[in-house]
Write an enzyme that holds these catalytic residues in place. Structure first.
Site, short mmCIF file in Angstrom:
data_model
loop_
_atom_site.label_atom_id
_atom_site.label_comp_id
_atom_site.label_asym_id
_atom_site.label_seq_id
_atom_site.Cartn_x
_atom_site.Cartn_y
_atom_site.Cartn_z
N GLY A 264 0.82 -1.20 0.00
CA GLY A 264 0.00 0.00 0.00
C GLY A 264 0.85 1.24 0.00
O GLY A 264 0.37 2.30 0.35
N CYS A 265 2.11 1.07 -0.33
CA CYS A 265 2.98 2.22 -0.54
C CYS A 265 3.35 2.90 0.77
O CYS A 265 4.49 2.96 1.13
CB CYS A 265 2.32 3.20 -1.51
SG CYS A 265 3.28 4.67 -1.73
#
Ligand SMILES: Cc1ncc(COP(=O)(O)O)c(C=O)c1O
Ligand SMILES: Cc1ncc(COP(=O)(O)O)c(C=O)c1O
Lengths: 405, 145, 405, 145
Positions: D50-51
């Site tokens: 999810g970065c």
């Protein structure tokens, strides 16, 4: 209903004077003017939305990212791409083609491979492939054309038999106006399992593009030739190719994880979008595409055909005129010369009369060489041009021709 | 005549016309009258690349004066070339180097010399001055001997 | 005289509300907002000047070309380049560095060559060099830094002894704020005949750049981080390198003559500017650089130093705060964490309070790995920020920290 | 309880607060209370990228129902995860597939699910539905035998 006056009203740049004469702008194949909506979109962006996108958790960044990705979805729907991530934003058609040539080239070229183009390519869809061939000691094959500026499909078939790794063809020639039978040419290439890139720089402002119907593997265009701002364009690519191709530029959003030893790359479309994207221009491009959709491709084509036919008929009466590009399927582009008059001279005098045309080789030097001329005078029409402007133009051409002969 | 005299003369010739069209007509006539460059100099060697119109230039040094001949494939370019040759051909190197071309502004031809007119004239002027420079150096060196 | 209120007045985007709270914009290292002059410059361009440039003989094209080349001369004078054609316009810093890496790489890299970077590079000045090394089976050397975020010059000397083909260093770190001793580092490299590229993305808005004084071989930045529009940036390169380097992208103005067999390329700077250039953005960049010059680097630096010192002092009072990047020479960037609070959580709550900061690895993952953290919260200040905004920000950080611990 | 019942329940819990700050306080509390994922599932295998914040998700299929456990390194993300688990864990695959999440709009958490919030929640929801899909297919196939 197509309301020409209402359309012209939207373009402030049309209403200027040059040398105290009303501007007649017939250099649309180089770049079109922009409707107010685009100027205002850009202004709004910088006043209320400006932000770097994709990785910011704050409001402005979220909104700008949303808008940017919505522009991608809209562009995808405009050309009927299957997936939004098949749209790679670039700074223009030239970059899009360079990206394809570089990355697809690295994936597919082997020493001695060949690439097939046509005799009427813009340098931007010729030199990248030519240099790729040079790099791999490969061979650039060229589909010839006839005196009218039509592709020789017979020769094309034979060249396909040499199994080029890719075919790169222009949808519409900027120098001659020829609209190529790209759908047929793609089918013929696919029959031999050869992918096709279509240079759509001169198409997108004039004709509906359906990449699924064309079945092209790549499609490239610039926004600025389609009422949009400079600095935006796109490369459409079939997912299967884009997935397989190595990245082109490095840094920014295109990276997934980085250590000094190793970098892994992000998913599509980000893999190909290095650096801070030009959000402003992409939003402007979306607005331009919406302008085109709202105006309607049919209305645009009908109007431009009328301009083309009218201008051709009027110009034909000028003694000594020679037209370059007389294919039956032709965009609203007229390339011509008068007797031995140098195009530069003609263009210079037309300019003095307030008329903007392009002169020279139009970045298609091989086309000029084919006709053995130094260049042409090119008048290219957009949706906002009028028959009245054509009258002014034709009278000016006559006057200039008289002065020069 | 000095370069300035010639410039004044040219200015006068153009001053009689108000309309750009008459000025350009004159330019075209001058272009047509330009004494051609010797055919053997019309080669790539003497070509000054100007993107849209080609310019060929040849220079010789005779009795302390520079003799220029030139040609172009575009007649308006030839017209301006003919002005430049009238001004510079037969002049001394240092006079050429010290001259300026602002008078072209006054007669309404300035934009023909804009850096992107693509007609090669700016490169031609640069080249003319370069020749003048070289000839000057040469004669300076020789007179030192 | 530095008049903060007058400056703020010029930036419409500063005067918005988000979630009904006045925006506090501290994400300036990602992108700055734009003064009205730039928005108006772009609007004016599209209303009155729009045209494709360089090869048009008509009035609009002449004028636009003139303006574009004047922008080049101004950019050259701004960073004191010797010649205007040492300025290559690109779409941004990332593209500028990719251009340098690609073209310089092709000229200089041999199997086994090495390239030297630092431990604090942005991905855009790391991954292009890393991938170049991979391509040539070469070695990426990394100058280490200490816990304060300062380059280890001792180690740098030793690494230089391995004779890398180029050194690529950031002038100012976007993640830590460190201002590197680039002039010294360049001299040291030049003593060994090694050229140096300086990534100036975080420098140009804050400090005067004199490429002759620095004696750097290349210098890159983006306009959008210096009050200019997106889609413009530049690569400065010493003439001798640019002359020798092969072109990067192909098509358009960068071509001199083309036949199917062979293409010759245009002179500098056009050789490196393929495709229709982004005239709008380049003119916007010029306006931004003029804004900076008119405001004055000294005034900017003084104000930003005040903001930095004030914010650092205020934040220091928060229990558990950890600063990343404490070099004595530091730009107006504060990267921090509070206790074990995840930067994403802190950023999310600050956002809800109207404060725009950046969270995450800031495209400098190796820096985060060095400190063994998932990311930081980064507040970065521009000329238009105020100590009052800092008060709002510090209060918000305290409130968020309380909620999260 | 059906998914809709749970959604209504959650909406009520949030409805008592007007202020975003109270809502987020609640979310943070829920995040802290989230029963942790079994440590052996907190591996890259179960990681959803999810970065900015990481999310781990595990799914099992028991008696026709899907059992989810999950975790995140960010507490606000955990808060939302806890809502999702309350809704989906213990439900039948087809119910999960037919559910929608528009109620999150009403309670003011919509932007946490925006495609670029970088918190991985959207990918997590996709992944949950994918699991539901797989389990449904599996049980369909088995009942066909
Ligand atoms: C057919 C064709 N292809 C490609 C291009 C290149 O477009 P751009 O310069 O916007 O990259 C042009 C523009 O002149 C064109 O006419
Ligand atoms: C130090 C540094 N270098 C390079 C870049 C890349 O700039 P751009 O994304 O505008 O190409 C950035 C921007 O984040 C930066 O901070």
């Amino acid at each position: 209903m197509f309301d020409l006056e209402a359309i012209r009203e939207q373009f402030p740049a049309l209403h200027q004077k040059v040398y105290n004469k009303p501007l007649v702008y017939f250099d649309n194949a180089a770049t079109t003017h922009k409707p107010l909506a685009i100027i205002e979109r850009i202004s709004h962006y910088y006043r209320c939305e400006n932000s770097n996108i994709h990785r910011g958790v704050h409001y402005l960044s979220q909104q700008a990212t949303e808008a940017f990705e919505e522009a991608r979805r809209f562009a995808a729907s405009m050309i009927n791409a299957v997936k939004a991530h098949e749209i790679i934003f670039t700074k223009g058609a030239t970059e899009a083609i360079n990206l394809a040539a570089h990355s697809f080239g690295r994936m597919r070229m082997k020493p001695g491979s060949s690439i097939l183009v046509t005799a009427m390519e813009h340098h931007s869809n010729l030199v990248p492939w030519q240099q790729l061939c040079l790099e791999y000691n490969g061979k650039l094959l060229v589909t010839p054309m006839d005196e009218l500026g039509q592709i020789d499909l017979q020769a094309y078939t034979q060249l396909l038999d040499q199994q080029p790794v890719i075919v790169a063809i222009t949808h519409t020639s900027n120098a001659l106006g020829t609209i190529n039978p790209v759908k047929t040419m793609i089918r013929m290439a696919h029959d031999r399992n050869i992918p096709v890139l279509v240079d759509g720089a001169q198409a997108i402002a004039h004709t509906e593009i359906d990449v699924q119907d064309l079945d092209c593997d790549f499609f490239a265009f610039s926004a600025h030739k389609a009422y949009g701002p400079m600095g935006a364009g796109l490369l459409y690519g079939k997912e299967k190719w884009l997935e397989a191709m190595p990245p082109y530029q490095f840094g920014g959003e295109m990276v997934d994880s980085v250590s000094f030893d190793k970098t892994t790359f992000n998913v599509l479309p980000f893999k190909f979008e290095a650096g801070t994207p030009n959000v402003e221009a992409v939003l402007g491009m979306e607005t331009a595409l919406r302008f085109i959709r709202n105006t309607g491709y049919e209305a645009i084509a009908t109007h431009e055909k009328e301009l083309l036919d009218y201008a051709t008929a009027q110009l034909s009466q000028i003694p000594g005129i020679r037209f370059f590009g007389q294919a039956p399927e032709k965009a609203s582009v007229i390339s011509f010369l008068i007797g031995d008059v140098h195009p530069f001279d003609l263009g210079t005098l037309l300019d003095k009369m307030g008329i903007a045309v392009r002169t020279g080789h139009h970045c298609a030097q091989t086309v000029m060489d084919f006709f053995n001329i130094p260049g042409t005078v090119r008048a290219s029409f957009a949706v906002y041009n009028t028959t009245h402007e054509i009258d002014t133009f034709v009278a000016a051409v006559k006057k200039a021709a008289l002065m020069l002969s | 005549m000095t370069i300035t005299d010639i410039q004044n003369k040219i200015s006068e010739e153009f001053a009689v016309f108000d309309d750009w069209i008459d000025k350009y007509n004159l330019l075209v006539e001058m272009g047509k009258d330009l004494p051609l460059i010797d055919a053997r100099y019309k080669t790539n060697n003497h070509l000054i690349s100007g993107c849209q119109s080609k310019v060929w230039l040849h220079a010789a040094y005779e009795d302390g004066k520079v003799i220029f001949t030139a040609d172009s494939d575009a007649v308006i370019t030839r017209g301006i070339i003919s002005l430049l040759i009238r001004m510079y051909s037969g002049q001394k190197p240092e006079d050429i180097l010290n001259s300026d071309l602002s008078f072209l502004d006054d007669i309404g031809l300035k934009d023909q010399l804009s850096p992107n007119r693509s007609n090669g004239l700016l490169s031609m002027i640069k080249q003319m001055k370069l020749y003048a420079q070289v000839f000057k150096l040469k004669s300076d060196t020789e007179s030192n001997h």
